[in-house]
Write an enzyme that holds these catalytic residues in place. Structure first.
Site, mmCIF file in Angstrom:
data_model
loop_
_atom_site.group_PDB
_atom_site.id
_atom_site.type_symbol
_atom_site.label_atom_id
_atom_site.label_comp_id
_atom_site.label_asym_id
_atom_site.label_seq_id
_atom_site.Cartn_x
_atom_site.Cartn_y
_atom_site.Cartn_z
ATOM 1 N N LYS A 119 0.846 -1.197 0.000
ATOM 2 C CA LYS A 119 0.000 0.000 0.000
ATOM 3 C C LYS A 119 0.880 1.246 0.000
ATOM 4 O O LYS A 119 2.082 1.177 0.258
ATOM 5 C CB LYS A 119 -0.925 0.000 1.219
ATOM 6 C CG LYS A 119 -0.211 0.066 2.547
ATOM 7 C CD LYS A 119 -1.195 0.071 3.707
ATOM 8 C CE LYS A 119 -0.456 0.123 5.046
ATOM 9 N NZ LYS A 119 -1.374 0.228 6.185
ATOM 10 N N ARG A 175 -9.964 1.128 15.940
ATOM 11 C CA ARG A 175 -9.885 1.933 14.730
ATOM 12 C C ARG A 175 -10.997 1.468 13.794
ATOM 13 O O ARG A 175 -12.021 2.107 13.693
ATOM 14 C CB ARG A 175 -8.477 1.796 14.109
ATOM 15 C CG ARG A 175 -8.179 2.787 13.003
ATOM 16 C CD ARG A 175 -6.737 2.682 12.548
ATOM 17 N NE ARG A 175 -6.397 1.349 12.051
ATOM 18 C CZ ARG A 175 -5.196 1.010 11.582
ATOM 19 N NH1 ARG A 175 -4.211 1.898 11.585
ATOM 20 N NH2 ARG A 175 -4.967 -0.210 11.137
ATOM 21 N N TYR A 179 18.249 29.062 7.607
ATOM 22 C CA TYR A 179 17.113 29.834 8.082
ATOM 23 C C TYR A 179 17.025 29.818 9.607
ATOM 24 O O TYR A 179 17.201 28.774 10.244
ATOM 25 C CB TYR A 179 15.810 29.270 7.520
ATOM 26 C CG TYR A 179 15.588 29.529 6.056
ATOM 27 C CD1 TYR A 179 15.460 30.825 5.560
ATOM 28 C CD2 TYR A 179 15.471 28.469 5.157
ATOM 29 C CE1 TYR A 179 15.239 31.057 4.211
ATOM 30 C CE2 TYR A 179 15.241 28.693 3.805
ATOM 31 C CZ TYR A 179 15.129 29.993 3.344
ATOM 32 O OH TYR A 179 14.908 30.224 2.007
ATOM 33 N N MET A 192 13.859 23.846 1.547
ATOM 34 C CA MET A 192 13.029 23.140 0.574
ATOM 35 C C MET A 192 13.854 22.225 -0.333
ATOM 36 O O MET A 192 13.463 21.088 -0.610
ATOM 37 C CB MET A 192 12.248 24.140 -0.278
ATOM 38 C CG MET A 192 11.305 23.467 -1.271
ATOM 39 S SD MET A 192 10.380 24.643 -2.280
ATOM 40 C CE MET A 192 9.286 25.354 -1.056
#
Length: 358
Positions: free
Chosen positions: A33, A129, A253, A301
């Protein structure tokens, strides 16, 4: 071309599948999956096609992709179906189907089918669940048999805390399963990756290896069987720039890292747009030119920065392993406060290159 890439070792994938069958002493559905946890569902299924007892996916879209690629082995829909209209396709493509809710049972009863279904009837044994409650499980089993629309029912459940080897919850769920299914007969499927590796006493005619197929441990601590796994994915890139900084200079950053000494900084073509976790802190392990070092500064990024101060041999073009054989994905995940499942599934933009015969 940009050097960031994911190397997928299909021989390692086959090794891990064979380990799952060995540990389970049972038939094994390879869980592919989420695009095989980011490894490429079609290529992974093709690599296992000659030996896998079947495959497991989340939904019918994933199953139909495998059928379109020529995968003829059984495919189990782990979430079952979401609309009754899917039942015709399930029957047409001979898919196996989890039933975990009363409405799914009702849909099967009222829908004409071209052929009977292979149903995996899911019990909520304590994960809470999806799954039928224990008090309604026997009645659901009887209704499926009475419908005349199934030719086999596998009894299944899913463990919530099997990755915690000292937690009593797995034994409690197993006891709940045994109580709810006593006397029903039929095949059983209980063991996922952590149960396969760490809970040999749990019975299972069918096992469902997921994360272990891809060579990552589900455990936070060392575990003897998990140590036998081989990593399937190596995420790598290269150093594309080098900076020499004096002590007291910020990197990246937000100035999250400030050099405490004269520091040699390597810039790597890899960032959160590729799926590397943005929240990975300074100190997260990487390997440059085969030598382990650490991430420094905030992940951008498209780039991240690593410490080359003690690696004078490293420079422009040096290979960087973000995770793989030298830097286990579980270590990166632990440093970033996540799990290897998420690292693999979040991978994007990075091209995959496969080795080992398909």
């Amino acid at each position: 071309m940009r050097p960031a890439r994911a190397l997928i070792d299909l021989d390692a994938l086959r090794h891990n599948y064979r380990l799952a069958r060995e540990l389970g002493s049972a038939r094994a559905l390879a869980v592919v999956k989420a695009d095989a946890y980011g490894h490429g569902a079609v290529r992974c299924a093709e690599a296992l096609a000659e030996e896998a007892d079947g495959f497991a996916v989340a939904c019918i879209e994933e199953a139909l992709e495998l059928r379109a690629a020529g995968i003829r082995a059984p495919i189990l829909l782990l979430e079952g179906f979401f609309e009754a209209d899917e039942l015709a396709l399930i029957a047409e493509h001979q898919l196996w189907c989890v039933v975990h809710s009363a409405w799914q049972l009702e849909a099967i009863e009222r829908t004409p089918l071209a052929r009977p279904l292979n149903v995996w009837l899911k019990l909520d044994s304590g994960m809470h669940r999806v799954g039928l409650h224990p008090e309604e499980y026997r009645a659901a089993h009887a209704r499926l048999l009475a419908s005349g629309k199934v030719d086999r029912i596998v009894l299944m459940s899913h463990f919530a805390r099997a990755d915690e080897l000292d937690c009593p919850r797995t034994a409690e769920q197993l006891a709940a399963f045994r109580a709810a299914t006593a006397g029903l007969g039929g095949e059983v499927s209980l063991r996922n990756s952590p149960a396969l590796l760490g809970w040999p006493e749990v019975p299972s005619d069918w096992v469902r290896p997921g994360i272990m197929l891809y060579g990552a441990t589900p455990f936070e601590q060392a575990q003897i069987q998990a140590a036998r796994l081989r990593p399937v994915m190596t995420l790598e890139s290269q150093i594309i720039a080098v900076r020499e900084l004096p002590a007291g200079e910020p990197v990246g950053y937000g100035a999250r890292f400030v050099s405490a000494r004269p520091t040699r900084v390597g810039v790597v073509a890899m960032g959160y747009a590729d799926g590397y976790p943005r929240h990975a802190p300074s100190g997260t392990p990487v390997a440059v030119g085969g030598v382990r070092t650490a991430l420094i500064g905030r992940v951008s990024m498209d780039m991240l920065t690593v410490d080359l101060t003690d690696l004078p041999q490293a420079g422009l073009g040096s290979r960087v392993e973000l995770w793989g054989a030298q830097v286990p994905a579980s270590e990166v995940a632990a440093a970033a406060g996540t799990i290897p499942y998420q690292l693999f599934c979040n991978l994007k933009r990075v091209p995959r290159h496969y080795s080992g015969p398909a």
